[in-house]
Write a protein that holds these residues in place. Sequence first.
Motif, mmCIF file in Angstrom:
data_model
loop_
_atom_site.group_PDB
_atom_site.id
_atom_site.type_symbol
_atom_site.label_atom_id
_atom_site.label_comp_id
_atom_site.label_asym_id
_atom_site.label_seq_id
_atom_site.Cartn_x
_atom_site.Cartn_y
_atom_site.Cartn_z
ATOM 1 N N VAL A 81 0.860 -1.171 0.000
ATOM 2 C CA VAL A 81 0.000 0.000 0.000
ATOM 3 C C VAL A 81 0.903 1.229 0.000
ATOM 4 O O VAL A 81 1.795 1.345 0.830
ATOM 5 C CB VAL A 81 -0.945 0.009 1.218
ATOM 6 C CG1 VAL A 81 -1.788 1.274 1.246
ATOM 7 C CG2 VAL A 81 -1.835 -1.236 1.195
ATOM 8 N N SER A 82 0.665 2.134 -0.964
ATOM 9 C CA SER A 82 1.446 3.370 -1.062
ATOM 10 C C SER A 82 0.479 4.521 -1.276
ATOM 11 O O SER A 82 -0.638 4.462 -0.803
ATOM 12 C CB SER A 82 2.471 3.260 -2.192
ATOM 13 O OG SER A 82 1.806 3.130 -3.437
ATOM 14 N N THR A 90 0.779 -2.608 -5.998
ATOM 15 C CA THR A 90 0.953 -3.884 -6.686
ATOM 16 C C THR A 90 0.101 -3.953 -7.952
ATOM 17 O O THR A 90 0.283 -4.837 -8.777
ATOM 18 C CB THR A 90 0.600 -5.039 -5.720
ATOM 19 O OG1 THR A 90 1.289 -4.815 -4.482
ATOM 20 C CG2 THR A 90 1.015 -6.391 -6.259
ATOM 21 N N PHE A 91 -0.802 -3.010 -8.133
ATOM 22 C CA PHE A 91 -1.680 -2.946 -9.306
ATOM 23 C C PHE A 91 -0.874 -2.963 -10.593
ATOM 24 O O PHE A 91 0.062 -2.193 -10.761
ATOM 25 C CB PHE A 91 -2.530 -1.675 -9.238
ATOM 26 C CG PHE A 91 -3.254 -1.353 -10.515
ATOM 27 C CD1 PHE A 91 -4.375 -2.057 -10.892
ATOM 28 C CD2 PHE A 91 -2.792 -0.336 -11.346
ATOM 29 C CE1 PHE A 91 -5.047 -1.752 -12.068
ATOM 30 C CE2 PHE A 91 -3.449 -0.020 -12.520
ATOM 31 C CZ PHE A 91 -4.581 -0.738 -12.879
ATOM 32 N N ILE A 92 -1.235 -3.872 -11.509
ATOM 33 C CA ILE A 92 -0.620 -3.952 -12.834
ATOM 34 C C ILE A 92 -1.736 -4.098 -13.858
ATOM 35 O O ILE A 92 -2.539 -5.025 -13.781
ATOM 36 C CB ILE A 92 0.340 -5.159 -12.945
ATOM 37 C CG1 ILE A 92 1.479 -5.041 -11.944
ATOM 38 C CG2 ILE A 92 0.886 -5.274 -14.369
ATOM 39 C CD1 ILE A 92 2.392 -6.247 -11.907
ATOM 40 N N ASP A 93 -1.769 -3.190 -14.822
ATOM 41 C CA ASP A 93 -2.792 -3.208 -15.878
ATOM 42 C C ASP A 93 -2.166 -3.728 -17.161
ATOM 43 O O ASP A 93 -1.651 -2.975 -17.972
ATOM 44 C CB ASP A 93 -3.357 -1.799 -16.082
ATOM 45 C CG ASP A 93 -4.485 -1.766 -17.098
ATOM 46 O OD1 ASP A 93 -4.919 -2.835 -17.576
ATOM 47 O OD2 ASP A 93 -4.936 -0.660 -17.421
ATOM 48 N N HIS A 150 -2.248 -10.937 0.949
ATOM 49 C CA HIS A 150 -2.116 -10.262 2.230
ATOM 50 C C HIS A 150 -1.454 -8.917 1.993
ATOM 51 O O HIS A 150 -0.933 -8.656 0.916
ATOM 52 C CB HIS A 150 -1.265 -11.111 3.189
ATOM 53 C CG HIS A 150 -1.918 -12.382 3.566
ATOM 54 N ND1 HIS A 150 -1.766 -13.544 2.845
ATOM 55 C CD2 HIS A 150 -2.756 -12.682 4.584
ATOM 56 C CE1 HIS A 150 -2.477 -14.494 3.409
ATOM 57 N NE2 HIS A 150 -3.086 -14.007 4.459
ATOM 58 N N VAL A 151 -1.475 -8.069 2.986
ATOM 59 C CA VAL A 151 -0.766 -6.802 2.901
ATOM 60 C C VAL A 151 0.650 -7.053 3.390
ATOM 61 O O VAL A 151 0.855 -7.384 4.551
ATOM 62 C CB VAL A 151 -1.445 -5.701 3.745
ATOM 63 C CG1 VAL A 151 -0.657 -4.401 3.645
ATOM 64 C CG2 VAL A 151 -2.888 -5.498 3.294
ATOM 65 N N GLY A 152 1.618 -6.928 2.481
ATOM 66 C CA GLY A 152 3.005 -7.163 2.843
ATOM 67 C C GLY A 152 3.622 -5.961 3.525
ATOM 68 O O GLY A 152 4.356 -6.086 4.498
ATOM 69 N N ALA A 153 3.312 -4.767 3.016
ATOM 70 C CA ALA A 153 3.868 -3.539 3.581
ATOM 71 C C ALA A 153 2.878 -2.409 3.380
ATOM 72 O O ALA A 153 2.128 -2.394 2.400
ATOM 73 C CB ALA A 153 5.192 -3.190 2.912
ATOM 74 N N CYS A 154 2.876 -1.482 4.314
ATOM 75 C CA CYS A 154 2.034 -0.294 4.190
ATOM 76 C C CYS A 154 2.906 0.938 4.389
ATOM 77 O O CYS A 154 3.477 1.136 5.457
ATOM 78 C CB CYS A 154 0.895 -0.293 5.199
ATOM 79 S SG CYS A 154 -0.126 1.195 5.051
#
Length: 95
Positions: A29-30, A40-43, A56-60
Amino acid sequence: MSVVTSVSECSVHNCSFNHEGCTAVAITVSGSEEHASCATFIDTSISGGLPKMLAHVGACQRSECSYNHDLLCGAPAVKVGPGADAADCLTYTHA
């Protein structure tokens, strides 16, 4: 913190990791102070991730979020969906 936060829902249809749920192993999350985005979103047309995987959330990186503890997410679950960016953390709450 001994429990990792699951991504319970992702409504971003054009993300390569979203196949009836987030199939990335973990998301980051950024974003900015006004909102938190899923980094992490990739289109692309390429299907990514693992089959039957619930992310899971790896880092915030949103240290001002009320759920952020030592750059880890302490929310019961996270929802990702369209917002100010194509994929935002909809659970984000400014402290």
